[in-house]
Design an enzyme around this catalytic site. Sequence first.
Site, PDB file in Angstrom:
ATOM      1  N   THR A  15      -2.527  -7.417  -1.038  1.00  0.00           N
ATOM      2  CA  THR A  15      -1.087  -7.130  -0.894  1.00  0.00           C
ATOM      3  C   THR A  15      -0.375  -8.400  -0.419  1.00  0.00           C
ATOM      4  O   THR A  15      -1.021  -9.409  -0.145  1.00  0.00           O
ATOM      5  CB  THR A  15      -0.807  -6.044   0.175  1.00  0.00           C
ATOM      6  OG1 THR A  15      -1.236  -6.548   1.438  1.00  0.00           O
ATOM      7  CG2 THR A  15      -1.489  -4.736  -0.135  1.00  0.00           C
ATOM      8  N   TYR A  52      -2.740  -6.121  17.145  1.00  0.00           N
ATOM      9  CA  TYR A  52      -2.939  -5.309  15.938  1.00  0.00           C
ATOM     10  C   TYR A  52      -4.193  -4.432  16.095  1.00  0.00           C
ATOM     11  O   TYR A  52      -4.170  -3.232  15.788  1.00  0.00           O
ATOM     12  CB  TYR A  52      -3.082  -6.250  14.744  1.00  0.00           C
ATOM     13  CG  TYR A  52      -3.156  -5.576  13.388  1.00  0.00           C
ATOM     14  CD1 TYR A  52      -2.019  -5.066  12.778  1.00  0.00           C
ATOM     15  CD2 TYR A  52      -4.371  -5.484  12.706  1.00  0.00           C
ATOM     16  CE1 TYR A  52      -2.082  -4.476  11.516  1.00  0.00           C
ATOM     17  CE2 TYR A  52      -4.446  -4.900  11.450  1.00  0.00           C
ATOM     18  CZ  TYR A  52      -3.293  -4.399  10.864  1.00  0.00           C
ATOM     19  OH  TYR A  52      -3.370  -3.816   9.621  1.00  0.00           O
ATOM     20  N   ASP A  71      11.734   3.278   4.417  1.00  0.00           N
ATOM     21  CA  ASP A  71      11.497   1.865   4.797  1.00  0.00           C
ATOM     22  C   ASP A  71      12.698   1.371   5.607  1.00  0.00           C
ATOM     23  O   ASP A  71      13.714   2.071   5.741  1.00  0.00           O
ATOM     24  CB  ASP A  71      11.231   0.980   3.574  1.00  0.00           C
ATOM     25  CG  ASP A  71      10.212  -0.128   3.895  1.00  0.00           C
ATOM     26  OD1 ASP A  71      10.495  -0.937   4.784  1.00  0.00           O
ATOM     27  OD2 ASP A  71       9.133  -0.137   3.273  1.00  0.00           O
ATOM     28  N   ILE A 131       0.835  -1.205   0.000  1.00  0.00           N
ATOM     29  CA  ILE A 131       0.000   0.000   0.000  1.00  0.00           C
ATOM     30  C   ILE A 131       0.869   1.256   0.000  1.00  0.00           C
ATOM     31  O   ILE A 131       0.594   2.225  -0.706  1.00  0.00           O
ATOM     32  CB  ILE A 131      -0.943  -0.011   1.233  1.00  0.00           C
ATOM     33  CG1 ILE A 131      -1.957  -1.157   1.099  1.00  0.00           C
ATOM     34  CG2 ILE A 131      -1.666   1.326   1.380  1.00  0.00           C
ATOM     35  CD1 ILE A 131      -2.827  -1.379   2.330  1.00  0.00           C
ATOM     36  N   ASN A 138       2.313   4.915   7.152  1.00  0.00           N
ATOM     37  CA  ASN A 138       1.755   3.700   6.539  1.00  0.00           C
ATOM     38  C   ASN A 138       2.401   2.421   7.064  1.00  0.00           C
ATOM     39  O   ASN A 138       1.767   1.375   7.080  1.00  0.00           O
ATOM     40  CB  ASN A 138       1.922   3.781   5.010  1.00  0.00           C
ATOM     41  CG  ASN A 138       1.742   2.438   4.349  1.00  0.00           C
ATOM     42  OD1 ASN A 138       0.632   1.981   4.138  1.00  0.00           O
ATOM     43  ND2 ASN A 138       2.857   1.747   4.051  1.00  0.00           N
ATOM     44  N   ALA A 139       3.672   2.500   7.491  1.00  0.00           N
ATOM     45  CA  ALA A 139       4.380   1.279   7.914  1.00  0.00           C
ATOM     46  C   ALA A 139       3.556   0.551   8.970  1.00  0.00           C
ATOM     47  O   ALA A 139       3.017   1.174   9.886  1.00  0.00           O
ATOM     48  CB  ALA A 139       5.752   1.634   8.478  1.00  0.00           C
ATOM     49  N   GLY A 140       3.452  -0.742   8.816  1.00  0.00           N
ATOM     50  CA  GLY A 140       2.684  -1.513   9.800  1.00  0.00           C
ATOM     51  C   GLY A 140       3.049  -2.973   9.704  1.00  0.00           C
ATOM     52  O   GLY A 140       3.508  -3.447   8.663  1.00  0.00           O
ATOM     53  N   ASN A 144     -10.744  -8.298  15.715  1.00  0.00           N
ATOM     54  CA  ASN A 144     -10.525  -9.490  14.897  1.00  0.00           C
ATOM     55  C   ASN A 144      -9.843 -10.553  15.748  1.00  0.00           C
ATOM     56  O   ASN A 144      -8.845 -10.248  16.406  1.00  0.00           O
ATOM     57  CB  ASN A 144      -9.632  -9.109  13.694  1.00  0.00           C
ATOM     58  CG  ASN A 144      -9.863 -10.009  12.513  1.00  0.00           C
ATOM     59  OD1 ASN A 144     -10.856 -10.749  12.464  1.00  0.00           O
ATOM     60  ND2 ASN A 144      -8.959  -9.964  11.565  1.00  0.00           N
TER      61      ASN A 144
HETATM   62  P1  NAD Z   1       3.245  -4.675   3.714  1.00  0.00           P
HETATM   63  O1  NAD Z   1       3.740  -5.646   4.741  1.00  0.00           O
HETATM   64  O2  NAD Z   1       3.123  -5.141   2.313  1.00  0.00           O
HETATM   65  O3  NAD Z   1       4.170  -3.362   3.723  1.00  0.00           O
HETATM   66  C1  NAD Z   1       4.532  -2.722   4.921  1.00  0.00           C
HETATM   67  C2  NAD Z   1       5.818  -1.962   4.709  1.00  0.00           C
HETATM   68  O4  NAD Z   1       6.160  -1.337   5.960  1.00  0.00           O
HETATM   69  C3  NAD Z   1       6.994  -2.871   4.309  1.00  0.00           C
HETATM   70  O5  NAD Z   1       7.711  -2.323   3.236  1.00  0.00           O
HETATM   71  C4  NAD Z   1       7.846  -2.908   5.587  1.00  0.00           C
HETATM   72  O6  NAD Z   1       9.232  -3.103   5.340  1.00  0.00           O
HETATM   73  C5  NAD Z   1       7.545  -1.535   6.173  1.00  0.00           C
HETATM   74  N1  NAD Z   1       7.857  -1.495   7.606  1.00  0.00           N
HETATM   75  C6  NAD Z   1       7.511  -2.409   8.549  1.00  0.00           C
HETATM   76  N2  NAD Z   1       8.052  -2.070   9.726  1.00  0.00           N
HETATM   77  C7  NAD Z   1       8.741  -0.914   9.536  1.00  0.00           C
HETATM   78  C8  NAD Z   1       9.499  -0.083  10.384  1.00  0.00           C
HETATM   79  N3  NAD Z   1       9.706  -0.396  11.675  1.00  0.00           N
HETATM   80  N4  NAD Z   1      10.075   1.030   9.863  1.00  0.00           N
HETATM   81  C9  NAD Z   1       9.900   1.339   8.553  1.00  0.00           C
HETATM   82  N5  NAD Z   1       9.184   0.580   7.710  1.00  0.00           N
HETATM   83  C10 NAD Z   1       8.611  -0.543   8.194  1.00  0.00           C
HETATM   84  O7  NAD Z   1       1.867  -4.138   4.291  1.00  0.00           O
HETATM   85  P2  NAD Z   1       0.619  -3.468   3.526  1.00  0.00           P
HETATM   86  O8  NAD Z   1      -0.401  -4.525   3.327  1.00  0.00           O
HETATM   87  O9  NAD Z   1       1.074  -2.670   2.382  1.00  0.00           O
HETATM   88  O10 NAD Z   1       0.066  -2.525   4.692  1.00  0.00           O
HETATM   89  C11 NAD Z   1       0.384  -1.139   4.798  1.00  0.00           C
HETATM   90  C12 NAD Z   1      -0.389  -0.559   5.950  1.00  0.00           C
HETATM   91  O11 NAD Z   1      -1.792  -0.787   5.775  1.00  0.00           O
HETATM   92  C13 NAD Z   1      -0.041  -1.184   7.305  1.00  0.00           C
HETATM   93  O12 NAD Z   1      -0.090  -0.181   8.309  1.00  0.00           O
HETATM   94  C14 NAD Z   1      -1.160  -2.174   7.514  1.00  0.00           C
HETATM   95  O13 NAD Z   1      -1.360  -2.462   8.881  1.00  0.00           O
HETATM   96  C15 NAD Z   1      -2.338  -1.439   6.905  1.00  0.00           C
HETATM   97  N6  NAD Z   1      -3.426  -2.308   6.498  1.00  0.00           N
HETATM   98  C16 NAD Z   1      -3.293  -3.200   5.491  1.00  0.00           C
HETATM   99  C17 NAD Z   1      -4.393  -3.980   5.120  1.00  0.00           C
HETATM  100  C18 NAD Z   1      -4.321  -4.976   3.996  1.00  0.00           C
HETATM  101  O14 NAD Z   1      -5.354  -5.598   3.698  1.00  0.00           O
HETATM  102  N7  NAD Z   1      -3.203  -5.153   3.308  1.00  0.00           N
HETATM  103  C19 NAD Z   1      -5.600  -3.858   5.796  1.00  0.00           C
HETATM  104  C20 NAD Z   1      -5.689  -2.941   6.828  1.00  0.00           C
HETATM  105  C21 NAD Z   1      -4.615  -2.149   7.159  1.00  0.00           C
END
Ligand code: NAD
Length: 452
Positions: A393, A357, A245, A226, A292-294, A351
């Site tokens: 993703t 989370y 990142d 994302i 966004n990082a998560g 959830n």
């Molecule tokens: P992803 O795992 O594909 O990407 C997350 C990115 O964050 C990765 O590049 C990772 O290296 C980076 N990251 C993790 N820890 C870090 C840190 N300590 N410092 C810097 N960077 C860091 O995840 P995604 O699916 O793209 O999700 C992005 C965001 O959206 C997150 O916050 C996630 O919780 C949220 N989210 C995603 C979904 C989904 O369905 N994919 C749903 C709800 C919320």
Amino acid sequence: MADRYLSFTATAPGRFLTARLGLPQPAALSRWTAERPGLDGHLLHLTAGGPSGLDLAPVLARTGLPTATEAAGATTGSTAGSATGSPGPAAVVLDATGVRDVDALAEVHAALHPVVRSVAASGRVVVLGAPLDARDHHQSAVQQALEGFVRSLGKEIGRGRTVNLVRLTDAPAAESTLRFLLSPKSAYVSGQVIGVGTAEGPDGPVDWTLPLTGRTALVTGAARGIGEAVAETLARYGAHVVVLDVPQAAEDARRVAARLGGSALTLDITAADAGERIAAELPDGLDVLIHNAGITRDRRLVNMPAERWSSVLDVNLASVLRTTDALLAKGALRTGGRIVATASIAGLAGNAGQTNYGASKAGVAGLVRSLAPRALAEHGVTVNAVAPGFIETKMTAAVPLFIREAGRRMNSLAQGGLPVDVAETTAWLAHPASGSVNGQVVRVCGQSLLGA
Ligand code: NAD
């Protein structure tokens, strides 16, 4: 991971079979492309509850959709497209801000009942409501009733169509929001209630094509998923993007930054001095900060070691609090700045297996609601959150098959969203003309059945 069921139902035999079995019939959503930037068709502007005093017509005219106007219950076949076979509206805006009692609420039914069937596939219904009047429980009751109405209509309307409610008092202040909701960019946003305030727009004319020209945006976790889509979208709107990142993802971060003409910053966002390092990297400050990082570390609470709890809370919440505080304290966010944090429907609805989370993401919503008024008053910066639902993703590709399929189908659009859906929503909140949108948590979930 491709959604094979969605591809199957797009074929004639697939449609036939799934209809016979009573299975979900997801419609292929029309998303933004440079060739097709707007909805195809006209906009029907309806009113319920009498004239509201909003000067809506000029704002709706600027969406670029040809507008037809009707009073409640007086919609003709020519504009509704129901009886004549002419194409129905691509969008309907119902101004219900003047609805103050149950009798006037009947005009909402009268206005939409004859036209809903004719709204084009992937079309939009936007209901406009007024803020609840604490001194008038009749007005509050029927204005709150609009939420139940919108959410119910969103669940039954089908064919990739979305239904949202905007609470507003000033039409020009809502222009960026209406443009977003009345466009293909909001394809996966449905069943939402969005409050729009009265903040003044930016000085000078707004460039609706490249609104972020000359602005710097930092996106955490932007090497993939994302975050990468958010970086890409903000760059498409003209921003210089800083792709942040972890060091392990440095190569991907550099690749994304190079592709977007931005810069990469490798940094673990949980570092105690992350805010200071970002400020040092950007001595001229920044305009847009996207948290966004998560991460997820799922386990039921009974099996969850403390480390799983703390790592998720640290990345998803504590680091967001720390870096936001540090950057605001240093004045690193310029006036007119935008902070958009990433929550999740798991945080809003809860959830199983995600107490860590869910806590972290509900915390993000709390941070946004509390900080937003002060950040705007003291720094001229808005603070909002996006709450993604099931987005396709790497994070969701790792989910076990059965849960993944359930996540995809358990929403009104019966499919997962794409990273670009979250990115476009983020870009709307980051828009220079979105200063009136503050303290909102907007779900990008296709109106997931999880939570409200
Ligand atoms: P992803 O795992 O594909 O990407 C997350 C990115 O964050 C990765 O590049 C990772 O290296 C980076 N990251 C993790 N820890 C870090 C840190 N300590 N410092 C810097 N960077 C860091 O995840 P995604 O699916 O793209 O999700 C992005 C965001 O959206 C997150 O916050 C996630 O919780 C949220 N989210 C995603 C979904 C989904 O369905 N994919 C749903 C709800 C919320």
